[in-house]
Design an enzyme around this catalytic site. Structure first.
Site, mmCIF file in Angstrom:
data_model
loop_
_atom_site.group_PDB
_atom_site.id
_atom_site.type_symbol
_atom_site.label_atom_id
_atom_site.label_comp_id
_atom_site.label_asym_id
_atom_site.label_seq_id
_atom_site.Cartn_x
_atom_site.Cartn_y
_atom_site.Cartn_z
ATOM 1 N N HIS A 5 -26.856 4.653 62.301
ATOM 2 C CA HIS A 5 -25.542 3.921 61.905
ATOM 3 C C HIS A 5 -25.195 4.357 63.091
ATOM 4 O O HIS A 5 -25.124 4.863 64.374
ATOM 5 C CB HIS A 5 -25.438 4.828 60.829
ATOM 6 C CG HIS A 5 -25.332 4.972 59.370
ATOM 7 N ND1 HIS A 5 -24.650 3.842 58.364
ATOM 8 C CD2 HIS A 5 -25.876 5.628 59.157
ATOM 9 C CE1 HIS A 5 -26.143 4.480 56.808
ATOM 10 N NE2 HIS A 5 -26.809 5.605 57.366
ATOM 11 N N CYS A 32 -29.830 1.171 56.830
ATOM 12 C CA CYS A 32 -29.869 2.480 56.070
ATOM 13 C C CYS A 32 -30.105 1.550 54.613
ATOM 14 O O CYS A 32 -31.226 1.234 53.772
ATOM 15 C CB CYS A 32 -28.769 3.588 56.363
ATOM 16 S SG CYS A 32 -29.824 5.658 55.604
HETATM 17 N N1 GLN Z 1 -29.473 6.885 50.173
HETATM 18 C C1 GLN Z 1 -30.198 6.355 51.109
HETATM 19 C C2 GLN Z 1 -31.127 7.782 51.338
HETATM 20 O O1 GLN Z 1 -30.447 8.600 51.620
HETATM 21 C C3 GLN Z 1 -29.711 5.469 52.213
HETATM 22 C C4 GLN Z 1 -28.716 6.685 52.647
HETATM 23 C C5 GLN Z 1 -27.710 5.533 54.076
HETATM 24 O O2 GLN Z 1 -27.681 4.850 53.524
HETATM 25 N N2 GLN Z 1 -27.242 6.568 54.969
HETATM 26 O O3 GLN Z 1 -32.072 8.274 52.198
#
Ligand code: GLN
Length: 245
Positions: free
Chosen positions: A193, A96
Site C-alpha cells: 500500500h 493486499c
Molecule cells: N484482510 C487481509 C489480511 O489482513 C488483507 C488486508 C489488507 O488489505 N491490508 O491479510
C-alpha cells in the site's frame, strides 16, 4: 496521431480502499492526462457485475477480512470474464486483500473465502500480522518499490509463479520466502500500500505501457518529470535500508 484512450475499471472502491489505495487511480489518471491519453474510469460497486468489454486496466484495492468476504460473491459472478481478460493479456493491479482474492482461496481458521483462481496462489491467515514499511526489488521498476504493508495473510505462490520481486526490507508474501507479490502475464499482485503508484512511478508506467501495447500495439510513453517522486523514493529507500525509518 489519433487520440489514444484507456478504460480503467475500479472494482468496489467503497469497500476495497485501505491506506489510500484509491490514490492509485488518481496517479493512473494524471499520468495519462499529462501525456494526452484520455482516461475513462468505471467504478463497479458491490452487487454490480463488471463489464470488461473494452477494459484496459483493472484495479482491485485492499480490504479487511470482513470486506473481502463481502465482495467475494460479486467477484465470483465475474470470474469467467476476469479469467478471459487475464489470459488475453489484460492488465490488472491488485493490492493486499485484492491480491489475496486473485488466488484460489483465503483461509481464516475454519472459514475459507474462495478466490478467483486467476493466478496459482493461495493465502492463509497467520499470526502475528505483518506490519511495517516495505522495500522490494522488482524487474518491472528501475527504482526499488517502497510502501507499507499490513496483513495477516501469508501468501504462497504455486510452482513456477513469478513473484513481483524480492524483499529488501519488510515481510512480503509470507515473512519467510523473501518474495513479494506476484507477476503473471500482465497481472501484478502486491501487499504494498502507500498508495503504491504515487510512490513508485516506474510501476505505474509499466502498467500503462502494457495497457497501451495491448490496445495499440505500441507503447511510446513520453517521459514525465518525476524528479520529486524519484527523490521521495530515494529518500525512503535510504531510510529503509539504513533502518532510520
Ligand atoms: N484482510 C487481509 C489480511 O489482513 C488483507 C488486508 C489488507 O488489505 N491490508 O491479510
Amino acid at each position: 496521431m489519433a487520440e489514444r484512450r484507456l478504460r480503467v475499471i475500479h472494482l468496489y472502491p467503497e469497500l476495497l480502499n485501505l491506506y489510500g489505495d484509491s490514490g492509485n487511480i488518481l496517479v493512473l489518471r494524471k499520468r495519462m492526462e499529462w501525456r494526452g491519453i484520455a482516461c475513462h474510469v468505471d467504478e463497479v460497486h458491490v452487487g454490480e457485475l463488471p463489464s470488461l468489454a473494452g477494459a484496459d486496466l483493472v484495479f482491485i484495492g485492499g480490504g479487511s477480512d470482513r470486506e473481502q468476504t463481502i465482495v467475494c460473491e460479486s467477484l465470483q459472478a465475474a470470474r469467467s470474464e476476469l479469467v478471459s481478460y487475464v489470459e488475453d493479456g489484460g492488465v490488472l493491479l491488485a493490492v493486499c486483500g485484492g491480491y489475496q482474492l486473485l488466488g484460489h482461496s483465503y483461509t481464516m481458521g475454519e472459514q475459507e473465502v474462495p478466490g478467483l483462481s486467476l493466478v496459482d496462489l493461495y493465502t492463509d491467515r497467520g499470526s502475528p500480522r505483518l506490519i511495517g514499511n516495505v522495500c522490494v526489488r522488482s524487474r518491472i521498476s528501475k527504482q526499488p518499490i517502497v510502501g507499507y504493508e499490513n496483513h495477516g495473510g501469508r501468501t504462497h505462490l504455486g510452482d513456477g509463479v513469478e513473484s513481483l520481486g524480492t524483499v529488501v526490507r519488510g515481510y512480503g508474501n509470507d515473512g519467510q520466502s523473501g518474495e513479494e507479490g506476484c507477476l503473471y502475464k500482465n497481472v501484478v499482485g502486491t501487499y504494498v500500500h502507500g498508495p503504491l503508484l504515487p510512490k513508485n512511478p516506474g510501476v505505474a508506467d509499466w502498467l500503462l505501457a502494457r495497457a497501451l501495447e495491448r490496445r495499440y500495439g505500441q507503447c511510446d510513453l513520453v517521459p514525465l518529470d518525476d524528479a520529486e517522486e524519484l527523490e521521495a523514493n530515494r529518500v525512503m529507500y535510504e531510510r529503509l535500508t539504513t533502518g532510520t525509518d
